[in-house]
Design a protein around this motif. Structure first.
Motif: not given
Length: 116
Positions: A33-34, A40, A55, A68-69, A71-72
């Motif tokens: 997760y970010y 992270e 999620e 999980q993305d 970049e976003n």
């Protein structure tokens, strides 16, 4: 004469902690997760219990929500400050309604006291 314990320098539970003493670990999978700060977090979930990764997961370093993305990442959710009773009343009534209610209450109070 030296007094003391035969196992000096030790405590309950101390010693080698391997799978022989604890038992085998359950099979698990890791999910990254970010957060918006670029941290992270990688919590693990059990494969045997058919656990599904959520999620979003809060970052363990800064507390921001993580996705999980990479970049976003999800944006920081803004908490609304505590509202006073007056703030809730002002949401339901306009200034004119408030003035009318105040005038009505003052008139009733003056009538009870015998003044006008």
């Amino acid at each position: 004469m030296a007094g003391g314990s035969a196992i000096r320098g030790s405590r309950v539970g101390a010693g080698p902690m391997g799978e022989a003493e604890r038992g085998a670990t359950a099979p698990r999978f890791f999910v990254s997760y970010y957060c918006a700060n670029g941290h992270e977090t990688r919590p693990s979930f059990s494969i045997e219990s058919n656990a599904q990764a959520p999620e979003h997961w809060d970052c363990t370093r800064c507390g921001y929500p993580g996705g999980q993305d990479a970049e976003n990442p999800p944006p920081l959710v803004r908490n609304e400050p505590y509202k006073t009773h007056l703030a809730y009343v002002k949401e339901r009534r306009s200034e004119e309604d408030g003035e009318a209610l105040l005038d009505e209450a003052l008139a009733a109070l003056r009538a009870r006291r015998g003044r006008r």
